[in-house]
Write an enzyme that holds these catalytic residues in place. Structure first.
Site, PDB file in Angstrom:
ATOM      1  N   TYR A  76      79.843  26.467  13.212  1.00 52.77           N
ATOM      2  CA  TYR A  76      78.984  25.495  12.617  1.00 52.77           C
ATOM      3  C   TYR A  76      78.309  26.097  11.579  1.00 52.77           C
ATOM      4  O   TYR A  76      77.823  27.239  11.694  1.00 52.77           O
ATOM      5  CB  TYR A  76      77.876  25.112  13.949  1.00 52.77           C
ATOM      6  CG  TYR A  76      76.996  23.934  13.441  1.00 52.77           C
ATOM      7  CD1 TYR A  76      75.698  24.315  13.111  1.00 52.77           C
ATOM      8  CD2 TYR A  76      77.206  22.755  13.320  1.00 52.77           C
ATOM      9  CE1 TYR A  76      74.595  23.598  12.663  1.00 52.77           C
ATOM     10  CE2 TYR A  76      76.427  21.793  12.938  1.00 52.77           C
ATOM     11  CZ  TYR A  76      75.094  21.965  12.667  1.00 52.77           C
ATOM     12  OH  TYR A  76      74.163  21.281  12.374  1.00 52.77           O
TER      13      TYR A  76
ATOM     14  N   ASP B 284      78.633  33.324   7.020  1.00 50.87           N
ATOM     15  CA  ASP B 284      77.448  32.599   7.537  1.00 50.87           C
ATOM     16  C   ASP B 284      76.645  33.300   8.387  1.00 50.87           C
ATOM     17  O   ASP B 284      76.766  33.345   9.506  1.00 50.87           O
ATOM     18  CB  ASP B 284      77.867  31.222   7.890  1.00 50.87           C
ATOM     19  CG  ASP B 284      76.746  30.388   8.359  1.00 50.87           C
ATOM     20  OD1 ASP B 284      77.025  29.117   8.573  1.00 50.87           O
ATOM     21  OD2 ASP B 284      75.562  30.935   8.546  1.00 50.87           O
TER      22      ASP B 284
ATOM     23  N   LYS C 167      67.036  30.711   9.262  1.00 50.15           N
ATOM     24  CA  LYS C 167      66.222  31.434  10.336  1.00 50.15           C
ATOM     25  C   LYS C 167      65.200  32.425  10.327  1.00 50.15           C
ATOM     26  O   LYS C 167      64.314  32.216   9.684  1.00 50.15           O
ATOM     27  CB  LYS C 167      67.226  31.544  11.638  1.00 50.15           C
ATOM     28  CG  LYS C 167      68.152  30.111  11.799  1.00 50.15           C
ATOM     29  CD  LYS C 167      69.076  30.595  13.143  1.00 50.15           C
ATOM     30  CE  LYS C 167      70.121  29.318  13.277  1.00 50.15           C
ATOM     31  NZ  LYS C 167      69.596  28.322  13.873  1.00 50.15           N
TER      32      LYS C 167
END
Ligand code: KE4
Length: 429
Positions: free
Chosen positions: A144, A239, A267
């Protein structure tokens, strides 16, 4: 647990927001019961609107590696807020955060701050396409990279949880440009390059997959991707939205000694405030506007509050031996959890890396997407609810990752072990 106020709030929320939430994974659709509404959070705990306290293993899906409401981070945010919240103009903390990240992750010579991992990933793909003059990308089933159209094909996280890995609304013409490979299967990527090699702008991957639950890469697999992309002149994009400053003080790329062409972050680098970033060599990043022609912009990109929270977070992580402590505590917890599950006759797979782990409700090795699909998600849903009633908050979806924070301690670990034991007794009844 009495959760009357959460139930009432959820009922009202559903009148105003799709599914009563602002992000699907929060909706408890894949587990039993309804979402709890959080009133406040401190250290390793969240407290819901009914006053129930839970040991938190969601950690806002990764950013809160220091634990909730870390005093130094809160102090820094409050102090900054008295000077203003957003200027739409350059601010010193942007330089500070960029330099801290670049010092920790050498492949990032230049970086662009944005407001989410999605924004970072979609911008990185645009940059790769512009830099190579090619249109196709390779992603991996179960990974994702946020919700930009190009990535919502056989994606993980909330799409996998909902059982709709490819989202409606993505034009077929867009989907055709996204080629799908199998995680930990280098041959599946070689086959795509044999067929499309000169058309592939980039391979984008979570170097440690966190969105089908935690799936650890074979070290040869990642090195193979690096060799393959160099051979065909495609870019390799890591990622590291989850793994950045989670796996170590840097990226997972530091651990496996692989230099991707672009890295996506989010994050943790925002310390709990909205952030994303993409970065790489000057040679590539200088194509980004206004230095280059690849356009990307954002009203709140690099905003002072998120930059300040990120700087404070990274400075604290760079001090002390937090990563060693997280490693030891997580290792202890997982060892004990394996025993508890086995005592209940459940020889489940528990994948762990650093302070991340996932308990897969399956007894087979989980090293790719297919294995993940064999999990007993029904049983996970019952387990999640029973655990919540024991005061422990796991991600409300099997295909997510649990996170420990620097605020978790041995007492939390032992309470979690006891709670898991009781929860398993309840669902085994
Ligand atoms: P955001 O747009 O949610 O900030 O980041 C997207 C993203 C990109 N890359 C990776 C590896 C990610 O894990 C994410 C977001 N992760 C999910 C949870 N697995 C965020 C939680 C949510 O969607 O509410």
């Amino acid at each position: 647990m009495n959760t009357d106020r959460s139930e009432e709030m959820f009922r009202i929320a559903c009148q105003y927001m799709p599914g009563g939430v602002n992000s699907p994974v929060r909706a408890f659709k894949a587990v039993k019961g309804n979402p709890i509404f959080i009133k406040e959070a401190r250290g390793s705990q969240v407290i819901d609107v009914d006053g129930n306290a839970y040991i938190d293993y969601v950690g806002s899906w990764g950013p809160l590696i220091l634990g909730h409401s870390h005093p130094q981070v809160i102090e820094a945010i409050c102090s900054m807020a008295t000077k203003g919240t957003s200027f739409g103009a350059p601010y010193e903390a942007e330089i500070e955060l960029a330099s801290l990240i670049s010092a920790a992750i050498p492949s990032i010579e230049m970086i662009r701050m944005v407001n989410s991992g999605t924004e970072a990933a979609m911008s990185a793909i645009r940059l790769a396409r512009a830099y190579t003059g090619r249109d196709k990308i390779v992603k991996f089933e179960g990974c994702y990279h946020g919700h930009a159209d190009s990535f919502l094909i056989k994606a993980g996280s909330g799409l996998l949880t909902s059982g709709v890995p490819t989202s409606p609304g993505v034009p077929a013409r867009t989907a055709e440009l996204t080629l799908i490979a199998t995680y930990n299967d280098l041959q599946s990527v070689i086959d795509l390059f044999n067929e499309h090699g000169q058309e592939i702008a980039a391979v984008i991957i979570e170097p440690v997959a966190g969105n089908m639950g935690l799936v650890i890469p074979d070290s040869e697999f990642l090195h193979g991707l690096r060799q393959l992309t160099l051979k065909y002149g495609s870019l390799l994009i890591f990622d590291e939205v989850i793994t950045g400053f989670r796996a170590c003080y840097g990226g997972f790329q530091n651990i496996v000694a692989i230099k991707p062409d672009l890295t996506i972050l989010g994050k943790i680098i925002g310390g709990g405030l909205p952030v994303g970033a993409y970065g790489g060599s000057r040679e590539i990043m200088k194509q980004v506007a206004p230095q280059g022609d690849v356009y990307q912009a954002g009203t709140l990109s690099g905003n002072p509050l998120a930059m300040t929270a990120g700087v404070e977070t990274l400075k604290i992580l760079a001090e002390n031996d937090w990563y060693d402590r997280l490693e030891v505590l997580t290792y202890y917890l997982i060892g004990k959890l394996k025993t508890v599950f086995e005592n209940h006759g459940l020889y489940y797979e528990i994948n762990r890396l650093a302070s991340m782990f996932t308990v897969f409700f399956t007894e087979e090795l989980v090293d790719n997407y297919t294995a993940v699909l064999n999990c007993d998600t029904e049983k996970y849903g019952a387990f999640h609810q029973a655990l919540l009633n024991e005061g422990v908050y796991f991600p409300p979806a099997q295909f997510e990752t649990c996170f420990l924070s620097c605020a978790h301690d041995m007492d939390d670990a032992n309470k979690t072990i006891e709670a898991v034991n009781r929860a398993l007794s309840i669902i085994q009844e």
